[in-house]
Scaffold this motif. Structure first.
Motif, PDB file in Angstrom:
ATOM      1  N   ASP A   1     117.533 115.764  75.194  1.00 13.81           N
ATOM      2  CA  ASP A   1     118.384 114.734  74.592  1.00 13.81           C
ATOM      3  C   ASP A   1     119.401 114.204  75.598  1.00 13.81           C
ATOM      4  O   ASP A   1     119.658 112.992  75.668  1.00 13.81           O
ATOM      5  N   ALA A   2     120.008 115.111  76.370  1.00 15.77           N
ATOM      6  CA  ALA A   2     120.991 114.683  77.368  1.00 15.77           C
ATOM      7  C   ALA A   2     120.329 113.831  78.448  1.00 15.77           C
ATOM      8  O   ALA A   2     120.908 112.853  78.940  1.00 15.77           O
TER       9      ALA A   2
ATOM     10  N   CYS B   1     117.851 111.846  78.071  1.00 15.24           N
ATOM     11  CA  CYS B   1     117.508 110.530  77.504  1.00 15.24           C
ATOM     12  C   CYS B   1     118.739 109.702  77.143  1.00 15.24           C
ATOM     13  O   CYS B   1     118.606 108.500  76.857  1.00 15.24           O
ATOM     14  N   THR B   2     119.916 110.289  77.122  1.00 17.97           N
ATOM     15  CA  THR B   2     121.115 109.611  76.641  1.00 17.97           C
ATOM     16  C   THR B   2     121.951 109.071  77.806  1.00 17.97           C
ATOM     17  O   THR B   2     122.262 109.807  78.735  1.00 17.97           O
TER      18      THR B   2
ATOM     19  N   SER C   1     120.472 106.092  81.644  1.00 17.31           N
ATOM     20  CA  SER C   1     120.237 107.520  81.451  1.00 17.31           C
ATOM     21  C   SER C   1     119.375 108.050  82.588  1.00 17.31           C
ATOM     22  O   SER C   1     118.787 107.284  83.368  1.00 17.31           O
TER      23      SER C   1
END
Length: 606
Positions: A95-96, A98-99, A107
């Motif tokens: 998630d990190a 992709c963010t 990202s």
């Protein structure tokens, strides 16, 4: 291939073209208005063609572009980190990655994608980039599509469409989809043999005015090595396909469903036709998807540009998807149901459609009207079908009826419909068969666990809805419900959690395709009922229950790549936020996917 330089402005946007617009849903008419207009226009002759995108096939168990992007992005992530140990590739890390770290900054995923495209090939969209990454060669992409459409059959919308075409509503259907669902529906449910244009050599012999229905596959067919889905392939249509699109729009209006406007090959000709003013005299009718529980609708940027530029001829509609639009047209036109629904030759229709809906996500349900049509099927001769399949089909029918009764606030009727669900699933789980009848197989057991846990959850929802509590925010310091209500919720939730746990165990010990389809819904039911359990107790879950919650959360996350199911839980079930799930949390009961009450080897197969 030589390295390519990308401008800084394009680097910031990467594949994004125009930003989407989010507006109040009541700004736009619904599917009923479109159905009424098309019904009036059809009194003379068919004046509209259909254009179907990937969204039309979701309830036939074919994932849409957003779902595939979610799957393939994870593949890209794992490939970029192939030197890392598997234990390091957690969801939190993903998630990190992709963010974006801050607004306007790319990202790590976007940086990696740019680097890859600079070294290989530019793509017009994220879907095209990821598809080109996971399947570099055309034959490999053909195999991927063939696997995605294998075993799929027409869902509710396509069955309605068959009746509409048979009754003369439409003659030409354009599509960017590679599947054969349109053809299969017309042949099976309307006894029609449509002409299919899937590659250039077929095109010249087809005419828009032909009485024979015509299917035009603008991006090709998975049966042939002519599909257009990556790189420059989706930036322009072949000349003959472009001519077919122009011919269709010169003599018809166009109704677009399940398509987000992501291909230049389609959007550029539409823009040109609207600009010239010689096409689409009967309008470009664009059906947007709007969740039933949402107050707003999101409009893709390219679609919004068409609407703003030509508001007199581009009409936007707020709908609940392809099935919803087709049903509204079917009803408005007074169509007759396909004979296969009244006198079924296919004994698995009810189970197949429900399984396809389960494989999509929790946004999609069998509508009340279609549930009634399927009810006719259940009343037909079913002697050749195993008794436990008959019981589970009937349980599905009553559960669907209960769902819509709850939505219409007829809670007593909902409870009445849930009673036979519990009884029928209990018969299957207790193996109450007559002499010389077979016992339920593993897939039937899993299906019964899934349906009964859903019925128990629905009973809790009805109980809370009677108290006007079901959709209200819950204070985080809530300690308890009224004692009698808490006791009932606790009893129902305990039973549901037990069904989900045993359903997972059965699926793990006897893995098969049918059981696999149930796991997403089982995980959804499990998280919902654990939330209710937490609520009824007014205190934190036990360690074993928390371990179950973590496993089910991961299971749902693995299958729910778009996050739609989790959004449904959060928007409709207020017990779920009280779980306070932290998937990084690991107890002695959760190690490499195993959990208390579930054998680790079985979970690894799920």
């Amino acid at each position: 291939m030589s390295s390519r330089r990308i401008s800084s402005e394009h680097e910031r946007t990467l594949w994004t073209k125009l930003p989407p617009q989010t507006l109040p849903r009541n700004r736009f008419p619904g599917a009923d208005i479109l159905a009424g207009e098309i019904s009036r226009a059809r009194k003379q002759h068919p004046r509209h063609a259909l254009f179907l995108g990937a969204g039309a096939s979701i309830t036939s168990a074919i994932p849409d572009a957003g779902n595939l992007i979610g799957r393939w992005k994870r593949v890209f992530f794992e490939d970029r980190h192939r030197d890392h140990p598997a234990s390091a590739l957690t969801k939190e890390y993903y998630d990190a990655w992709c963010t974006p770290p801050a607004e306007g900054e790319p990202s790590e995923y976007e940086k990696a994608a740019r680097e890859w495209e600079q070294l290989h090939e530019r793509h017009p969209s994220e879907y095209a980039f990821l598809f080109g990454f996971v399947a570099r060669r055309p034959f490999a992409r053909q195999e991927v599509i063939e696997q995605l459409v294998a075993g799929t059959e027409p869902g509710p919308g396509y069955i309605y469409l068959a009746s509409l075409v048979k009754d003369g509503w439409f003659r030409t259907i354009l599509t960017t989809n590679f599947d054969d669902l349109i053809h299969d529906a017309l042949f099976r449910y309307a006894d029609l043999k449509p002409a299919v244009c899937a590659f250039d050599s077929q095109l010249t012999s087809i005419h828009p005015s032909s009485a024979r229905p015509t299917i035009v596959k603008l991006h090709g067919d998975f049966m042939y090595n002519n599909m257009r889905n990556v790189g420059p392939e989706v930036q322009r249509l072949s000349q003959n396909m472009r001519e077919k699109l122009l011919q269709t729009c010169k003599s018809n209006g166009l109704i677009v469903i399940g398509y987000g406007g992501g291909d230049d090959s389609v959007m550029m000709p539409l823009q040109a036709m609207l600009h010239e003013g010689l096409y689409l005299d009967d309008g470009l009718h664009w059906c947007l998807y709007c969740d039933r529980n949402a107050d707003t609708v999101t409009i893709p940027g390219e679609v919004w540009r068409l609407y703003e530029s030509h508001p007199d001829r581009v009409i936007l509609y707020c709908t609940h998807g392809f099935d919803d639009v087709m049903e509204k047209m079917y009803v408005a036109g007074g169509c007759s149901p396909p004979k296969d629904l009244e006198h079924p030759r296919e004994r698995t229709l009810f189970q197949r459609i429900n399984n396809a809906l389960i494989a999509s996500d929790e946004r999609y349900k069998v509508s009340p009207h279609f549930n009634d049509l399927l009810g006719r099927f259940l009343k037909a001769d079913q002697q050749e079908r195993p008794w436990f399949i008959q019981a589970l089909d009937l349980a599905d029918y009553h559960f669907n009826s209960a769902y819509w009764a709850t939505e219409s606030k007829n809670l007593d009727e909902a409870q009445r419909q849930l009673d036979p669900v519990m009884e029928l699933c209990g018969r299957v789980l207790n193996d109450e068969h007559q002499e010389n009848e077979p016992s339920p197989d593993g897939a039937a057991i899993v299906r019964a666990r899934r349906r009964r846990s859903g019925a128990l959850s629905q009973r809790i929802y009805c109980l809370l809805d009677k108290m006007n509590l079901s959709k209200k925010p819950v204070p985080r310091d809530l300690k308890e419900l009224p004692e009698d209500v808490a006791r009932q919720v606790l009893e129902l939730a305990d039973a549901a959690v037990d069904d989900v746990t045993k359903g997972f165990r059965t699926a793990g010990s006897q893995p098969d395709a049918e059981s696999e389809k149930q796991l997403r819904a089982l995980a959804y039911n499990g998280l919902v009922t654990l939330g209710y359990l937490r609520l009824a107790r007014g205190q934190a879950l036990h360690a074993e229950e928390r371990d179950l919650a973590i496993v089910w959360h991961r299971e749902l996350d693995r299958r729910d790549t778009n996050g739609h199911d989790r959004n449904q839980i959060r928007s409709k079930v207020w017990g779920y936020p009280l779980l306070d799930l932290d998937v990084k949390h690991t107890t002695s009961g959760v190690t490499n996917g195993s959990t208390s009450g579930i054998d680790g080897d079985n979970v690894s197969k799920i």
